[in-house]
Write a protein that holds these residues in place. Structure first.
Motif, PDB file in Angstrom:
ATOM      1  N   TYR A   1      -2.642   0.166 -12.685  1.00 37.61           N
ATOM      2  CA  TYR A   1      -2.435   1.464 -12.039  1.00 37.61           C
ATOM      3  C   TYR A   1      -1.698   1.301 -10.707  1.00 37.61           C
ATOM      4  O   TYR A   1      -0.809   2.093 -10.388  1.00 37.61           O
ATOM      5  N   LEU A   2      -2.049   0.274  -9.949  1.00 38.59           N
ATOM      6  CA  LEU A   2      -1.324   0.018  -8.694  1.00 38.59           C
ATOM      7  C   LEU A   2       0.147  -0.293  -8.986  1.00 38.59           C
ATOM      8  O   LEU A   2       1.035   0.172  -8.272  1.00 38.59           O
ATOM      9  N   TYR A   3       0.391  -1.043 -10.041  1.00 35.38           N
ATOM     10  CA  TYR A   3       1.770  -1.373 -10.426  1.00 35.38           C
ATOM     11  C   TYR A   3       2.512  -0.085 -10.795  1.00 35.38           C
ATOM     12  O   TYR A   3       3.653   0.132 -10.386  1.00 35.38           O
ATOM     13  N   PHE A   4       1.826   0.778 -11.554  1.00 35.62           N
ATOM     14  CA  PHE A   4       2.409   2.072 -11.936  1.00 35.62           C
ATOM     15  C   PHE A   4       2.744   2.900 -10.694  1.00 35.62           C
ATOM     16  O   PHE A   4       3.850   3.441 -10.570  1.00 35.62           O
ATOM     17  N   LEU A   5       1.786   3.013  -9.759  1.00 32.93           N
ATOM     18  CA  LEU A   5       2.030   3.787  -8.538  1.00 32.93           C
ATOM     19  C   LEU A   5       3.231   3.238  -7.774  1.00 32.93           C
ATOM     20  O   LEU A   5       4.070   3.997  -7.290  1.00 32.93           O
ATOM     21  N   GLY A   6       3.281   1.909  -7.650  1.00 31.64           N
ATOM     22  CA  GLY A   6       4.379   1.291  -6.904  1.00 31.64           C
ATOM     23  C   GLY A   6       5.721   1.449  -7.590  1.00 31.64           C
ATOM     24  O   GLY A   6       6.726   1.778  -6.961  1.00 31.64           O
ATOM     25  N   SER A   7       5.738   1.243  -8.897  1.00 27.83           N
ATOM     26  CA  SER A   7       7.020   1.256  -9.612  1.00 27.83           C
ATOM     27  C   SER A   7       7.527   2.674  -9.861  1.00 27.83           C
ATOM     28  O   SER A   7       8.724   2.877 -10.046  1.00 27.83           O
ATOM     29  N   GLN A   8       6.635   3.656  -9.864  1.00 30.04           N
ATOM     30  CA  GLN A   8       7.024   5.047 -10.147  1.00 30.04           C
ATOM     31  C   GLN A   8       6.926   5.938  -8.907  1.00 30.04           C
ATOM     32  O   GLN A   8       6.911   7.166  -9.032  1.00 30.04           O
ATOM     33  N   GLU A   9       6.866   5.334  -7.721  1.00 35.80           N
ATOM     34  CA  GLU A   9       6.581   6.107  -6.510  1.00 35.80           C
ATOM     35  C   GLU A   9       7.484   7.317  -6.327  1.00 35.80           C
ATOM     36  O   GLU A   9       7.003   8.423  -6.069  1.00 35.80           O
ATOM     37  N   SER A  10       8.800   7.156  -6.461  1.00 36.74           N
ATOM     38  CA  SER A  10       9.688   8.290  -6.178  1.00 36.74           C
ATOM     39  C   SER A  10       9.467   9.429  -7.175  1.00 36.74           C
ATOM     40  O   SER A  10       9.457  10.602  -6.787  1.00 36.74           O
ATOM     41  N   GLN A  11       9.256   9.118  -8.455  1.00 35.19           N
ATOM     42  CA  GLN A  11       8.988  10.162  -9.447  1.00 35.19           C
ATOM     43  C   GLN A  11       7.644  10.836  -9.177  1.00 35.19           C
ATOM     44  O   GLN A  11       7.510  12.048  -9.305  1.00 35.19           O
ATOM     45  N   LEU A  12       6.649  10.043  -8.799  1.00 35.55           N
ATOM     46  CA  LEU A  12       5.323  10.606  -8.515  1.00 35.55           C
ATOM     47  C   LEU A  12       5.385  11.561  -7.330  1.00 35.55           C
ATOM     48  O   LEU A  12       4.747  12.627  -7.346  1.00 35.55           O
ATOM     49  N   TRP A  13       6.153  11.229  -6.290  1.00 34.25           N
ATOM     50  CA  TRP A  13       6.304  12.141  -5.148  1.00 34.25           C
ATOM     51  C   TRP A  13       6.955  13.447  -5.600  1.00 34.25           C
ATOM     52  O   TRP A  13       6.542  14.530  -5.210  1.00 34.25           O
ATOM     53  N   ARG A  14       8.004  13.338  -6.453  1.00 30.85           N
ATOM     54  CA  ARG A  14       8.673  14.552  -6.944  1.00 30.85           C
ATOM     55  C   ARG A  14       7.693  15.415  -7.738  1.00 30.85           C
ATOM     56  O   ARG A  14       7.663  16.634  -7.569  1.00 30.85           O
TER      57      ARG A  14
END
Length: 133
Positions: free
Chosen positions: A91-104
């Motif tokens: 999950y941490l890897y997901f948050l880090g790798s998808q950060e810009s999409q998650l912010w959007r």
């Protein structure tokens, strides 16, 4: 594919980011706010699709403690008292790798709810899931 293994985890209080280095060479600086808004806890995610609770007012949240959970996760305690999210390495890897999409996605959910990022969380009206957190 094997689960990503962290090689280092550093809590940066001043910049409010969790720095995580992984065995594959990836290095992420995950903002505390992003972690708090996307906490994998039932309090945030709900107990099924469509039961998510939009988190607001978390821009200045801090991680006041970070406890290991076995060899697979960490459990942060946030300065707003939230401490039920268990963040697996994946999950941490997901948050880090998808950060810009998650912010959007987060900004779009705020917009749809007519809420601002810094709005205080609405107080619980007692219509929650019946659990006390």
């Amino acid at each position: 594919m094997p689960a990503p293994q962290p090689t280092s985890i550093t809590v940066h209080q001043q910049s409010r980011v969790l720095e995580v280095g992984f065995a594959d060479g990836e290095q992420f600086r995950i903002p505390f706010e992003l972690m708090r808004v996307y906490s994998p806890s039932a309090e945030v995610k709900g107990h099924g699709p469509g039961q998510e609770t939009l988190q607001t007012g978390k821009r200045w949240v801090e991680v006041v403690a970070l406890e290991p959970v076995g060899n697979y996760a960490v459990q942060p305690t946030f300065s707003d008292g939230h401490n039920t999210g268990i963040f697996s390495w994946e999950y941490l890897y997901f948050l880090g790798s998808q950060e810009s999409q998650l912010w959007r996605d987060y900004e779009e959910r705020l917009r749809q709810a007519g809420a601002g990022r810094d709005d205080p969380m609405p107080t619980s009206s007692g219509a929650g899931c019946g659990h006390h957190h």
